[in-house]
Design an enzyme around this catalytic site. Structure first.
Site, PDB file in Angstrom:
ATOM      1  N   HIS A   1     123.072 -19.852  57.603  1.00 38.11           N
ATOM      2  CA  HIS A   1     122.177 -20.637  56.748  1.00 38.11           C
ATOM      3  C   HIS A   1     121.657 -19.783  55.597  1.00 38.11           C
ATOM      4  O   HIS A   1     121.572 -20.233  54.461  1.00 38.11           O
ATOM      5  CB  HIS A   1     120.963 -21.125  57.556  1.00 38.11           C
ATOM      6  CG  HIS A   1     121.298 -22.015  58.711  1.00 38.11           C
ATOM      7  ND1 HIS A   1     121.113 -21.629  60.017  1.00 38.11           N
ATOM      8  CD2 HIS A   1     121.798 -23.270  58.763  1.00 38.11           C
ATOM      9  CE1 HIS A   1     121.468 -22.616  60.830  1.00 38.11           C
ATOM     10  NE2 HIS A   1     121.899 -23.630  60.092  1.00 38.11           N
TER      11      HIS A   1
ATOM     12  N   SER B   1     123.842 -22.190  65.417  1.00 40.85           N
ATOM     13  CA  SER B   1     122.558 -22.303  66.115  1.00 40.85           C
ATOM     14  C   SER B   1     122.790 -22.436  67.611  1.00 40.85           C
ATOM     15  O   SER B   1     121.963 -22.042  68.431  1.00 40.85           O
ATOM     16  CB  SER B   1     121.787 -23.526  65.612  1.00 40.85           C
ATOM     17  OG  SER B   1     121.641 -23.451  64.220  1.00 40.85           O
TER      18      SER B   1
HETATM   19  P1  AMP Z   1     123.274 -26.879  60.546  1.00 39.88           P
HETATM   20  O1  AMP Z   1     121.873 -26.376  60.623  1.00 39.88           O
HETATM   21  O2  AMP Z   1     124.133 -26.484  61.673  1.00 39.88           O
HETATM   22  O3  AMP Z   1     123.332 -28.363  60.251  1.00 39.88           O
HETATM   23  O4  AMP Z   1     123.907 -26.173  59.288  1.00 39.88           O
HETATM   24  C1  AMP Z   1     123.314 -26.291  58.016  1.00 39.88           C
HETATM   25  C2  AMP Z   1     124.281 -25.787  56.985  1.00 39.88           C
HETATM   26  O5  AMP Z   1     124.589 -24.428  57.252  1.00 39.88           O
HETATM   27  C3  AMP Z   1     125.615 -26.542  57.012  1.00 39.88           C
HETATM   28  O6  AMP Z   1     126.054 -26.749  55.687  1.00 39.88           O
HETATM   29  C4  AMP Z   1     126.500 -25.593  57.766  1.00 39.88           C
HETATM   30  O7  AMP Z   1     127.871 -25.735  57.448  1.00 39.88           O
HETATM   31  C5  AMP Z   1     125.980 -24.257  57.315  1.00 39.88           C
HETATM   32  N1  AMP Z   1     126.348 -23.216  58.273  1.00 39.88           N
HETATM   33  C6  AMP Z   1     126.150 -23.240  59.603  1.00 39.88           C
HETATM   34  N2  AMP Z   1     126.682 -22.142  60.179  1.00 39.88           N
HETATM   35  C7  AMP Z   1     127.234 -21.427  59.200  1.00 39.88           C
HETATM   36  C8  AMP Z   1     127.951 -20.194  59.136  1.00 39.88           C
HETATM   37  N3  AMP Z   1     128.209 -19.481  60.215  1.00 39.88           N
HETATM   38  N4  AMP Z   1     128.372 -19.764  57.932  1.00 39.88           N
HETATM   39  C9  AMP Z   1     128.121 -20.491  56.805  1.00 39.88           C
HETATM   40  N5  AMP Z   1     127.467 -21.642  56.792  1.00 39.88           N
HETATM   41  C10 AMP Z   1     127.020 -22.113  57.971  1.00 39.88           C
END
Ligand code: AMP
Length: 517
Positions: free
Chosen positions: A39, A188
């Site tokens: 993130h 997460s």
């Molecule tokens: P989430 O909180 O899982 O909905 O993720 C929020 C944003 O962070 C989304 O656009 C995800 O694709 C991005 N994201 C989550 N994990 C990663 C990671 N390891 N590397 C890059 N972006 C990430």
């Protein structure tokens, strides 16, 4: 600067309205919280590209099915806030569910077929929930740019489609996957892995890497590559593979042969924890950004309208404003709303009268730098441009000239990279069609010259004369060419020094502009 917590839609709207009234650019990074380095990489990119950054934290019930882990999804608001404060985020939007989905809420976005494959097949309704909440967030925050991670590649494809299909005025920037030292993609949900499961989880990225390695050493057959991935999973009983696929990055349809830009997707379960990962195949040694670029610029189905001889200004404007081709790595210095096309519509009732098109270097860095914005107060660029073209003022200029740029939104400072020139040339090619009677194109400066030579005329790098060499004798140069968009007729190209970027000046080329080549 202190980070502001925002809990209500009304407060968010007023914050964003205030930001826009200061003509600052606004970034949105949508997340579900429990933040990690993945993130934060989006947040850092957002900080680089926009003046003001809003991070939303919202565990979206609409994207979880009743059997999924909505209630158990990790939540850690205090730590999230600390991280976002140190990352110098301007505002954190953390609304309760009833703010985002108030009583009576009943409209949902259906992303269509693309939402029913891979993750969509495993999680019916998931992307309907994602698309709905993202659209709602976009409408509340109205960001100039929204940042998403490659980690959720199918989500990226769906959001890009959403933006295109519904003409949303937002640019999407995609950032590469951030991984742990052993390759596991940050997520997460990783906190829920037991020590043994954590060790086994590395297989997702390892199997993808292995498939890429095979592809790089010449094994393009997708069945063979997938068989290898499945073989590796079969050897680890802790992991249950939900799917493995190698797909076209634009359609997510399976491919039979892996090419650079093809993307391998895997999803697997370790007990109750479900993990996903993906990897874009690229030439050996290519960086994650380069691979992402390859995947994001893959030809889109139905994206290019069939060759219309003359594009509509509005649709071309939208294409440029929503262009994401450099998005993975670009830096945007100018809000999309300041693009030339606003002026093109305003200043040219009839584009057929344009005989001379002028191509500058980068889109103006600030609104006041555009000759169109304040025609009554010429700036150093416009003054020298008028001298070069032999016109007295803006009125005379717009009677037969139009000005556009080699690079629009991406260039920062005086350095324009090759990729930017390449992708912006795609728009320039379209733009040339707007002016069917152009006889002469004045190309200002080295970047516009290189772009024209390589990406409009399609010349090999080695056959292109160095710009200083070309202009050395006369201070300008010319040639006659045929351009596909103008059929068989000749168009004269005049190459000149850029009026403000270079320290040399070209003599007036006024005498060469009128007559046909
Ligand atoms: P989430 O909180 O899982 O909905 O993720 C929020 C944003 O962070 C989304 O656009 C995800 O694709 C991005 N994201 C989550 N994990 C990663 C990671 N390891 N590397 C890059 N972006 C990430």
């Amino acid at each position: 600067m202190s980070t502001r917590w925002i809990f209500t839609v009304a407060e968010m709207i007023s914050f964003a309205t205030e930001v826009r009234s200061q003509t600052k650019t606004l970034a949105l990074v949508p997340t579900m919280g429990a933040l990690h380095e993945g993130h934060l990489s989006l947040v850092r990119q957002a900080r680089i590209q926009c003046d003001v950054v809003v991070v939303s934290i919202f565990v979206n019930p609409a994207q979880f099915s009743p059997t999924e882990d909505f209630a158990r999804y990790p939540r850690n608001p205090e730590k999230d806030f600390e991280l976002l404060e140190s990352a110098k985020v301007h505002a954190v939007l953390a609304p309760p569910v009833e703010e985002v989905f108030p009583a009576g809420f009943s409209t949902f976005v259906d992303p269509g077929h693309i939402a029913t494959v891979w993750e969509g097949a495993q999680r019916p309704g998931h992307f309907r929930g994602v698309a709905t909440v993202v659209l709602r967030l976009f409408n509340i925050v109205r960001p100039d740019i929204a940042f998403f991670g490659q980690k959720d590649f199918q989500q990226v494809v769906i959001i890009r489609r959403l933006v295109e299909d519904l003409n949303l005025p937002v640019r999407i920037v995609v950032c590469p996957i951030v991984r742990e030292a052993d390759g596991l993609a940050r997520s997460s949900r990783n906190v829920y892995l037991s020590a043994e499961d954590r060790r086994a989880a590395v297989l997702l990225s390892r199997s993808l890497k292995r498939a890429e390695g095979l592809a790089q050493s010449g094994e393009a057959d997708v069945e063979t590559l997938l068989a290898e991935i499945r073989r590796m999973f079969a050897a680890e009983p802790r992991l249950q593979l939900d799917y493995a696929g190698i797909v076209d990055p634009a359609t997510l349809e399976p491919v039979t042969h892996a090419l650079p830009g093809s993307i391998a997707l895997v999803a697997a379960r370790l007990g109750k924890v479900r993990l996903i990962d993906n990897l874009i195949f690229g030439p050996p040694g290519s960086s994650p950004e380069m691979k992402l670029q390859l995947a994001l610029t893959a030809p889109q189905p139905d994206r290019e309208s069939p060759a219309t001889p003359r594009p509509e200004i509005d649709s071309l404007r939208l294409k440029i404003e929503n262009c994401r081709d450099c998005a993975a790595v670009s830096s945007v210095s100018l809000p999309a709303r300041e693009f030339l096309f606003k002026y093109l519509k305003q200043d040219y009732p009839n584009l057929d009268v344009i005989r001379v098109l002028v191509i500058g270097g980068c889109a103006p860095m600030g609104p006041s730098d555009s000759p169109y914005r304040h025609p009554e107060q010429p700036n150093p660029f416009s003054t020298r441009l008028y001298e070069l073209l032999g016109v007295r003022d803006f009125a005379e200029f717009k009677a037969s000239f139009a000005l556009t740029d080699a690079a629009r939104c991406h260039a920062v400072g005086n350095r324009v990279d090759e990729r930017t020139l390449e992708y912006c040339a795609k728009h320039l090619r379209e733009e040339l069609k707007l002016f069917p009677n152009v006889q002469t194109i004045v190309i200002l400066g080295e970047y516009a010259y290189l772009q024209f030579q390589r990406h409009i005329l399609g010349r090999e790098r080695t056959s292109i004369k160095a710009f200083p060499e070309l202009l050395k004798t006369e201070g300008w140069a010319q040639e006659s060419v045929q351009l596909p968009c103008y059929g068989e007729r000749d168009v004269r190209l005049l190459y000149c020094y850029h009026p403000t970027f270079e320290n040399k000046r070209s003599p007036s080329v006024a005498a060469y502009l009128g007559s046909k080549p």
